[in-house]
Design an enzyme around this catalytic site. Structure first.
Site, short mmCIF file in Angstrom:
data_model
loop_
_atom_site.label_atom_id
_atom_site.label_comp_id
_atom_site.label_asym_id
_atom_site.label_seq_id
_atom_site.Cartn_x
_atom_site.Cartn_y
_atom_site.Cartn_z
N VAL A 67 45.26 107.38 17.53
CA VAL A 67 45.19 108.72 16.88
C VAL A 67 46.74 109.32 16.88
O VAL A 67 47.01 109.96 15.81
CB VAL A 67 44.31 109.62 17.77
N SER A 123 49.09 107.50 14.39
CA SER A 123 48.37 107.71 13.20
C SER A 123 48.79 108.95 12.48
O SER A 123 49.33 109.30 11.46
CB SER A 123 46.94 107.37 12.71
N GLU A 124 48.57 110.01 13.53
CA GLU A 124 48.99 111.41 13.19
C GLU A 124 50.27 111.86 12.84
O GLU A 124 50.62 112.36 12.10
CB GLU A 124 48.46 112.37 14.08
N ILE A 125 51.23 111.04 13.61
CA ILE A 125 52.66 111.37 13.35
C ILE A 125 52.95 110.62 12.02
O ILE A 125 53.50 111.17 11.40
CB ILE A 125 53.43 110.62 14.52
#
Length: 288
Positions: free
Chosen positions: A46, A49-51
């Site tokens: 998570v 992927s978020e960065i």
DNA sequence: ATCCCGACGA
DNA sequence: TCGTCGGGAT
């Protein structure tokens, strides 16, 4: 205490919110987008992927994510990588500062948080490269907790549905509506559906975010400093530590301009001077 | 040619 | 609050 009109508006809101959420879940049932960080959820996946998704669209992240996971399977592996290694895998995603932030995040998670991603948005925001939106999304997607956050898809969907005839809608106005609409029992799926519906909307109608108070058009890439930065990075990845003269030669721009850009990249902690050479920082050059 | 997109530092 | 930061898709 509540007057007649208050009650009227309250129930009216409830109805429109209920309809909105019904529409969302129906949309999501048919249009859910599979993604590797959705279909195998770990806090590490998570965070990465978020960065990556901060400034890069899903299709481009999809092409990089699995490769990144192969090379850096967990926080421990990433924390020990060199900046050069991370930047090499990062190539193509853009905004390369994020690669360094991600490396620093991994180091900090390992060393300060015992390898566990904090579940408090306020704590997450103390990590480099994590602001309000990313902190919220990490807590929602990693831990399925009902945290309110606004990013481009949330903004797009809410402006479209709840600020129909408005211009210059501020995030401050969106927060209360979002807070009342958010599904507190299944926040992760609810946000997934917002993301997918927002992306659908972007292709279906004129971008509602143009009616956001925070909307801005970015200067063009061709001929920009950003383009030259990208080329400098590529030179160093291909050639290793390189003399400034050689960089000038390859970049073919005014020396002053190239020097200024190099100076900025050094100032940001991406590069450093090493005698007459320019090279990437070693992790030990910025390790906590 | 134009569009998109969150964090940070000034 | 505003300017900066990449690069691929269309």
């Amino acid at each position: 205490m509540t007057g007649y009109m208050d009650e009227f508006f309250d129930s009216d809101d409830s109805v429109s919110i209920h309809r909105f959420n019904a529409m969302l879940s129906e949309f999501y049932l048919k249009n859910r987008r599979p993604m590797p960080w959705r279909d195998e959820i770990t806090p590490y996946r998570v965070v990465v992927s978020e960065i990556m998704l901060q400034q890069t669209q899903v299709p481009r992240v999809l092409k990089k994510f699995e490769e990144f996971m192969q090379i850096f399977p967990d926080f421990a592996a990433l924390a020990q990588a060199s900046l050069e290694d991370v930047l090499r895998v990062w190539q193509g995603l853009g905004y390369n500062r994020r690669a360094k932030y991600l490396l620093q995040i991994a180091q900090e998670i390992m060393n300060r948080w015992d390898g566990v991603v904090p579940d408090d948005p306020a704590v997450l925001q103390t990590l480099p490269g994590i602001g309000a939106a990313t902190a919220g999304s990490i807590v929602v997607f990693a831990y399925d907790r009902p945290v309110v956050f606004i990013e481009t898809n949330v903004r797009r969907v809410f402006i479209h549905h709840f600020f129909q005839d408005r211009g210059s809608v501020s995030d401050k106005e969106i927060y209360p509506v979002l807070n009342r609409t958010l599904d507190h029992t299944h926040p992760r799926d609810w946000y997934y559906s917002i993301m997918d519906y927002g992306t659908y909307l972007a292709g279906a109608i004129e971008n509602p975010n143009r009616r956001s108070r925070h909307y801005a058009v970015q200067s063009k890439f061709s001929g920009s400093d950003r383009e030259i930065r990208g080329r400098i990075l590529k030179i160093l990845l291909d050639e290793g530590p390189t003399a400034v003269d050689i960089i000038h030669q390859k970049i073919q721009s005014e020396k002053e301009r190239t020097d200024r850009i190099l100076g900025q990249m050094i100032h940001e902690g991406l590069l450093m001077r090493d005698g007459s050479l320019i090279r990437f920082l070693d992790s030990k050059d910025f390790f906590l």
